[in-house]
Design an enzyme around this catalytic site. Sequence first.
Site, PDB file in Angstrom:
ATOM      1  CG  ASP A   1     -26.371  -9.448 -36.730  1.00  0.00           C
ATOM      2  OD1 ASP A   1     -27.431  -9.502 -37.387  1.00  0.00           O
ATOM      3  OD2 ASP A   1     -26.229 -10.021 -35.630  1.00  0.00           O
TER       4      ASP A   1
ATOM      5  CG  LEU B   1     -29.084  -2.341 -33.888  1.00  0.00           C
ATOM      6  CD1 LEU B   1     -28.587  -0.994 -34.339  1.00  0.00           C
ATOM      7  CD2 LEU B   1     -27.982  -3.099 -33.171  1.00  0.00           C
TER       8      LEU B   1
ATOM      9  N   GLY C   1     -24.701   1.074 -25.470  1.00  0.00           N
ATOM     10  CA  GLY C   1     -24.803  -0.361 -25.214  1.00  0.00           C
ATOM     11  C   GLY C   1     -23.553  -1.088 -25.659  1.00  0.00           C
ATOM     12  CB  ALA C   2     -20.920  -2.503 -24.295  1.00  0.00           C
TER      13      ALA C   2
ATOM     14  CG  MET D   1     -40.358 -11.140 -36.887  1.00  0.00           C
ATOM     15  SD  MET D   1     -42.009 -11.530 -37.495  1.00  0.00           S
ATOM     16  CE  MET D   1     -42.691 -12.326 -36.091  1.00  0.00           C
TER      17      MET D   1
ATOM     18  CE  LYS E   1     -26.447 -13.365 -32.908  1.00  0.00           C
ATOM     19  NZ  LYS E   1     -26.630 -11.933 -33.172  1.00  0.00           N
TER      20      LYS E   1
HETATM   21  P1  NAP Z   1     -27.278  -8.036 -25.197  1.00  0.00           P
HETATM   22  O1  NAP Z   1     -26.031  -8.737 -25.641  1.00  0.00           O
HETATM   23  O2  NAP Z   1     -28.093  -8.620 -24.101  1.00  0.00           O
HETATM   24  O3  NAP Z   1     -26.850  -6.533 -24.778  1.00  0.00           O
HETATM   25  C1  NAP Z   1     -27.797  -5.628 -24.286  1.00  0.00           C
HETATM   26  C2  NAP Z   1     -27.111  -4.277 -23.996  1.00  0.00           C
HETATM   27  O4  NAP Z   1     -28.138  -3.360 -23.605  1.00  0.00           O
HETATM   28  C3  NAP Z   1     -26.107  -4.319 -22.866  1.00  0.00           C
HETATM   29  O5  NAP Z   1     -25.073  -3.428 -23.168  1.00  0.00           O
HETATM   30  C4  NAP Z   1     -26.929  -3.839 -21.669  1.00  0.00           C
HETATM   31  O6  NAP Z   1     -26.171  -3.184 -20.679  1.00  0.00           O
HETATM   32  C5  NAP Z   1     -27.820  -2.815 -22.307  1.00  0.00           C
HETATM   33  N1  NAP Z   1     -29.065  -2.647 -21.545  1.00  0.00           N
HETATM   34  C6  NAP Z   1     -30.011  -3.576 -21.291  1.00  0.00           C
HETATM   35  N2  NAP Z   1     -31.018  -3.037 -20.562  1.00  0.00           N
HETATM   36  C7  NAP Z   1     -30.664  -1.738 -20.351  1.00  0.00           C
HETATM   37  C8  NAP Z   1     -31.285  -0.668 -19.659  1.00  0.00           C
HETATM   38  N3  NAP Z   1     -32.468  -0.820 -19.038  1.00  0.00           N
HETATM   39  N4  NAP Z   1     -30.647   0.542 -19.636  1.00  0.00           N
HETATM   40  C9  NAP Z   1     -29.457   0.705 -20.263  1.00  0.00           C
HETATM   41  N5  NAP Z   1     -28.829  -0.282 -20.912  1.00  0.00           N
HETATM   42  C10 NAP Z   1     -29.433  -1.486 -20.975  1.00  0.00           C
HETATM   43  O7  NAP Z   1     -28.284  -7.845 -26.404  1.00  0.00           O
HETATM   44  P2  NAP Z   1     -27.909  -7.673 -27.964  1.00  0.00           P
HETATM   45  O8  NAP Z   1     -27.900  -8.997 -28.615  1.00  0.00           O
HETATM   46  O9  NAP Z   1     -26.743  -6.794 -28.089  1.00  0.00           O
HETATM   47  O10 NAP Z   1     -29.237  -6.933 -28.511  1.00  0.00           O
HETATM   48  C11 NAP Z   1     -29.532  -5.615 -28.114  1.00  0.00           C
HETATM   49  C12 NAP Z   1     -30.740  -5.072 -28.850  1.00  0.00           C
HETATM   50  O11 NAP Z   1     -30.482  -4.997 -30.244  1.00  0.00           O
HETATM   51  C13 NAP Z   1     -32.006  -5.923 -28.706  1.00  0.00           C
HETATM   52  O12 NAP Z   1     -33.103  -5.070 -28.560  1.00  0.00           O
HETATM   53  C14 NAP Z   1     -32.085  -6.667 -30.015  1.00  0.00           C
HETATM   54  O13 NAP Z   1     -33.404  -7.011 -30.363  1.00  0.00           O
HETATM   55  C15 NAP Z   1     -31.527  -5.632 -30.976  1.00  0.00           C
HETATM   56  N6  NAP Z   1     -30.935  -6.233 -32.175  1.00  0.00           N
HETATM   57  C16 NAP Z   1     -31.506  -5.908 -33.380  1.00  0.00           C
HETATM   58  C17 NAP Z   1     -30.970  -6.429 -34.540  1.00  0.00           C
HETATM   59  C18 NAP Z   1     -31.599  -6.060 -35.851  1.00  0.00           C
HETATM   60  O14 NAP Z   1     -31.346  -6.770 -36.852  1.00  0.00           O
HETATM   61  N7  NAP Z   1     -32.340  -4.974 -35.924  1.00  0.00           N
HETATM   62  C19 NAP Z   1     -29.880  -7.295 -34.503  1.00  0.00           C
HETATM   63  C20 NAP Z   1     -29.313  -7.612 -33.250  1.00  0.00           C
HETATM   64  C21 NAP Z   1     -29.869  -7.064 -32.106  1.00  0.00           C
HETATM   65  P3  NAP Z   1     -25.470  -3.979 -19.451  1.00  0.00           P
HETATM   66  O15 NAP Z   1     -24.168  -4.461 -19.992  1.00  0.00           O
HETATM   67  O16 NAP Z   1     -25.346  -2.945 -18.402  1.00  0.00           O
HETATM   68  O17 NAP Z   1     -26.418  -5.102 -19.069  1.00  0.00           O
END
Ligand code: NAP
Length: 273
Positions: free
Chosen positions: A106, A215, A128-129, A20, A70
């Site tokens: 962020d 998020l 989440g981490a 977006m 990143k």
């Molecule tokens: P990431 O680095 O891939 O991390 C994903 C996290 O979610 C990990 O801790 C993962 O756990 C956990 N996870 C994934 N699938 C899961 C499940 N089925 N059950 C439980 N835990 C699960 O992703 P990220 O960059 O942090 O982004 C995470 C989310 O935040 C996304 O949806 C993204 O769109 C959103 N986000 C939004 C904004 C905003 O501006 N609103 C900004 C950044 C991110 P494991 O370690 O066990 O795999």
Amino acid sequence: MIRTPEKLYAIIGHPLGHTMSPALHNSGFNMFSLPAVYMAFPTPPEKLADFMNAFRTLPIHGASVTIPHKETVMQYVDRITPRAAKVGAVNTLFWDNETLVGDNTDVLGFLAPLTQDDCTFRHALILGAGGAAKAVLAGLHELNVQQVTICNRTAERAQHLAEQFAVEFVDWEKRGTVEADLVINTTPMGMSGEHVEKTPYPPEMFRNEGIAYDLVYNPLKTTFLRDAEKAGWNTIDGLHMFAAQGAEQFRLWTEKDIPLEHIRTLISTTLGL
Ligand code: NAP
């Protein structure tokens, strides 16, 4: 009137999917009649060095950086801001005269809806981490939240971040025992697609009162936020963070402020939310 762009802005990531950010920034250039254009450059990891060379030779005035660059992009900039250093990741590139700077908007994006009403929290729980959780941890540190606990499906990742940011850790299975008044979902659970009906936090875990912050922004009302509302909690959807982090990027590049409400309406309409 046809305006010839003079400045180029970019987003790099791989795969970029349906981002977006071009809609957000091009709408800002239009709003302020700036001769600039923002384009998506899908950049696989092996092409990052080439892109960064181009950044220093072409009229590229700024960029958004997303997964998987990143962290790796940090070696190509001249300076890292304290916020980006704290997170350990860069999501924005901008020029400070001849110096190429890496920042992380962020953190401000996450904080924006929490600082509007002068909120104070006793205990925050992060679900989440991954990458986003690091920006949340840095934000909560700035907010001086008394107690912060992190949990994750894969315990080691949460333990690692708990040590790095000096916060508490709890097993994923025990997350319901944490008496938090701010619960933040940084997992993709609830996101449109395969995860849409899922929640990282079953409804019975909402006790007392507090704020649930998701998020995820597509959909705006995730199962997590709907359950929170039913339990009498206040909610914050992920579009607040997305809008504020984008607005901050735009400000760093142009010194102009796109109203957050404009971005919310633009993204909601574009995504049909
Ligand atoms: P990431 O680095 O891939 O991390 C994903 C996290 O979610 C990990 O801790 C993962 O756990 C956990 N996870 C994934 N699938 C899961 C499940 N089925 N059950 C439980 N835990 C699960 O992703 P990220 O960059 O942090 O982004 C995470 C989310 O935040 C996304 O949806 C993204 O769109 C959103 N986000 C939004 C904004 C905003 O501006 N609103 C900004 C950044 C991110 P494991 O370690 O066990 O795999």
